[in-house]
Every structure is written in structure tokens, then in C-alpha cells.
Write a protein that holds these residues in place. Structure first.
Motif, PDB file in Angstrom:
ATOM      1  N   LEU A  64       1.310  -5.627 -19.651  1.00 11.41           N
ATOM      2  CA  LEU A  64       0.399  -4.529 -19.974  1.00 11.41           C
ATOM      3  C   LEU A  64      -0.193  -4.743 -21.365  1.00 11.41           C
ATOM      4  O   LEU A  64       0.275  -5.595 -22.129  1.00 11.41           O
ATOM      5  CB  LEU A  64       1.115  -3.190 -19.912  1.00 11.41           C
ATOM      6  CG  LEU A  64       2.084  -2.815 -21.040  1.00 11.41           C
ATOM      7  CD1 LEU A  64       2.442  -1.338 -20.962  1.00 11.41           C
ATOM      8  CD2 LEU A  64       3.347  -3.661 -21.033  1.00 11.41           C
ATOM      9  N   THR A 131      -2.382  -8.220 -25.074  1.00  8.61           N
ATOM     10  CA  THR A 131      -1.488  -8.098 -23.920  1.00  8.61           C
ATOM     11  C   THR A 131      -0.068  -8.487 -24.293  1.00  8.61           C
ATOM     12  O   THR A 131       0.150  -9.458 -25.032  1.00  8.61           O
ATOM     13  CB  THR A 131      -1.966  -8.997 -22.756  1.00  8.61           C
ATOM     14  OG1 THR A 131      -3.313  -8.662 -22.432  1.00  8.61           O
ATOM     15  CG2 THR A 131      -1.103  -8.806 -21.522  1.00  8.61           C
ATOM     16  N   ILE A 146       6.313   3.152 -17.598  1.00 11.48           N
ATOM     17  CA  ILE A 146       4.886   2.938 -17.341  1.00 11.48           C
ATOM     18  C   ILE A 146       4.079   4.192 -17.704  1.00 11.48           C
ATOM     19  O   ILE A 146       3.023   4.123 -18.341  1.00 11.48           O
ATOM     20  CB  ILE A 146       4.656   2.564 -15.871  1.00 11.48           C
ATOM     21  CG1 ILE A 146       5.184   1.149 -15.609  1.00 11.48           C
ATOM     22  CG2 ILE A 146       3.172   2.651 -15.506  1.00 11.48           C
ATOM     23  CD1 ILE A 146       5.098   0.725 -14.162  1.00 11.48           C
ATOM     24  N   ILE A 159      -2.766  -2.106 -17.347  1.00 10.55           N
ATOM     25  CA  ILE A 159      -1.527  -2.599 -16.743  1.00 10.55           C
ATOM     26  C   ILE A 159      -1.919  -3.719 -15.791  1.00 10.55           C
ATOM     27  O   ILE A 159      -2.549  -3.482 -14.761  1.00 10.55           O
ATOM     28  CB  ILE A 159      -0.768  -1.477 -16.017  1.00 10.55           C
ATOM     29  CG1 ILE A 159      -0.368  -0.403 -17.032  1.00 10.55           C
ATOM     30  CG2 ILE A 159       0.464  -2.036 -15.310  1.00 10.55           C
ATOM     31  CD1 ILE A 159       0.389   0.755 -16.449  1.00 10.55           C
ATOM     32  N   GLY A 219      -1.600  -5.208 -10.967  1.00  8.16           N
ATOM     33  CA  GLY A 219      -1.424  -4.003 -11.766  1.00  8.16           C
ATOM     34  C   GLY A 219      -1.653  -2.733 -10.965  1.00  8.16           C
ATOM     35  O   GLY A 219      -2.470  -2.691 -10.047  1.00  8.16           O
TER      36      GLY A 219
END
Length: 251
Positions: A64, A131, A146, A159, A219
Motif C-alpha cells: 500500500l 509505496t 487496512i 492499496i 488491491g
């Protein structure tokens, strides 16, 4: 004098023949060969065996980051840095250790467009992408982590992918190795029975290799406003595989 000379030559010839006979050897049936010498490993029954064990992943690999576009590099960098710090703090707050957070890419891209009036490319801004890869050692916490990262990163969050693996696969690899050897012996025994010979002991064993894959998916959309229920994440199962090659002697 001629008789004496003939006697000496005859004795010399006999000694030469005896000497040559004493130097000759007979290769044993089980002698080893390199190049033109026989090698036991080139005979027998050769088979490969595979072992496969199903396992439930215990570790999440999450990729992510943030992506920010602005008119200048400094503005894009500043916002990206602020957003990324918030995301990393959210990861740590969810129980991810600092050693398990690793930067995987950092990119600054110039954005341009074609201007019809000047017939040239005109700079319209800059795109900064940062990232990281986070290793979550408690799979059950993945959904809430998350959500926290998405909330911290806001509209800049990206993500990229989510994957699952086994942190310490030794137990599964041992089981897979046992199954691979059993598979190899079963195949060799079948070949021996069909050929009318007796299967002997293994003369050569090599482990070709095993694999503990990372089961990954693209993602998932980050929720803009996380609710009380964490995003659903299911690790499922994965296969730990191992292959061996074995040569068996023929009795």
C-alpha cells in the motif's frame, strides 16, 4: 654362442608375458565410472516424487502507499510525506512492527500535456508515489489495519495488493518431504513389479526444491469512511509443495 643368445631372448620374452599378465585387472560388477567407467547411479529405477500439504496462511503481505498530484514537486512531496507518515503510524498502531514495514518504491513523475497553440509539451504538475510493504503477523487483524491505513491516507491512499503466506513453514515442509519420498517409493515399486524385478534400496536422493507461495490478489477498494465492521479479509488455504528425485537399486 647362438644357443646362449637364443636362451636369453626366450627367457626375456617369457618374463615380459608374465609381467603383463600380472598387471591386468578385471573390473568388478559394481565398479564406479566417470566418463568411460561404469557408475552405479546410471542404472536402477529413477523416479520423482511430489509431496503437497494444505496449510492456512498465518501472515499477510500488504502492499500500500500514497499517490499525490500537485502543481509543484515540493507541494506534491510535502503532501505525500505527510500522508505516508499518517499511514505508517496507522500500521504501527495496528500492531505492525517497524521492522515489518519496508519502502518498496518512491517515484516522482512530471505530468505534461500538449499545447496546440505552442505545439509543445507543457508541464501541468507532478505526481509523487510512495509505496511500502507491510507484513502483518496476525492475519485476523488485516481488515482493521487496512481500514485504519485507508482512513489515515484519505483520498491519497492506494492499496496495491494483498497476499498471504506462512511465516515458519518448517513443519509443513517436513510433512511434504515425507509425502514426496512415499510417492517416489510407490512409483518405483510399481515399475519394479511391472518389470518383474525386486526393488532395492535407494542409491541416490536429491531434493529438487519446494515452494511456499505467497497467495496474492489485486488491491481491494479502500473504504472512504470505515464503519465499525472491519473490511472482510479471508486468507483461505495454500499448498506447500516439495519434489524429490530418487534412484533405487534393482536386486
Amino acid at each position: 654362442m647362438r644357443k646362449k643368445l637364443w636362451l636369453v631372448l626366450s627367457l626375456g620374452l617369457m618374463l615380459t608375458v608374465i609381467g603383463l599378465a600380472g598387471c591386468s585387472t578385471t573390473s568388478p560388477a559394481n565398479s564406479t565410472i566417470t566418463g568411460g567407467i561404469f557408475n552405479n547411479q546410471s542404472t536402477g529405477i529413477w523416479v520423482s516424487g511430489e509431496g503437497k500439504v494444505a496449510a492456512v496462511p498465518d501472515t499477510t503481505i500488504l502492499s500500500l502507499g500514497v499517490q499525490v498530484q500537485d502543481t509543484t514537486v515540493s507541494q506534491a512531496q510535502g503532501q505525500a510525506s505527510s500522508s505516508m507518515n499518517a499511514v505508517v503510524n496507522a500500521l504501527k498502531g495496528g500492531g505492525v512492527a517497524e521492522k515489518d514495514i519496508q519502502t518498496t518504491s518512491y517515484n516522482i513523475q512530471q505530468l505534461t500535456r500538449y499545447d496546440d497553440a505552442t505545439r509543445q509539451q507543457v508541464v501541468i504538475g507532478y505526481l509523487v508515489t510512495n509505496t511500502v510493504t507491510a507484513k502483518i503477523r496476525k492475519v485476523e487483524n488485516t481488515g482493521s489495519i487496512i481500514d485504519a491505513a485507508a482512513s489515515a491516507g484519505g483520498d491519497y491512499i492506494r492499496i496495491n495488493s494483498i497476499g498471504f503466506t506462512i511465516d515458519d513453514p518448517k513443519t509443513y515442509v517436513t510433512q511434504a518431504r515425507q509425502l514426496a519420498m512415499a510417492d517416489a517409493k510407490s512409483k518405483a515399486q510399481q515399475l519394479a513389479d511391472q518389470s518383474g524385478v525386486n526393488l532395492g534400496e535407494p542409491t541416490y536422493i536429491v531434493e529438487i526444491g519446494g515452494s511456499v507461495p505467497i497467495k496474492s490478489t489485486p488491491g481491494i477498494p479502500a473504504p472512504s469512511v470505515p464503519d465499525a465492521t472491519p473490511s472482510p479479509v479471508s486468507p483461505g488455504e495454500m499448498d506447500v509443495t516439495l519434489t524429490v528425485q530418487v534412484a533405487y537399486n534393482i536386486k
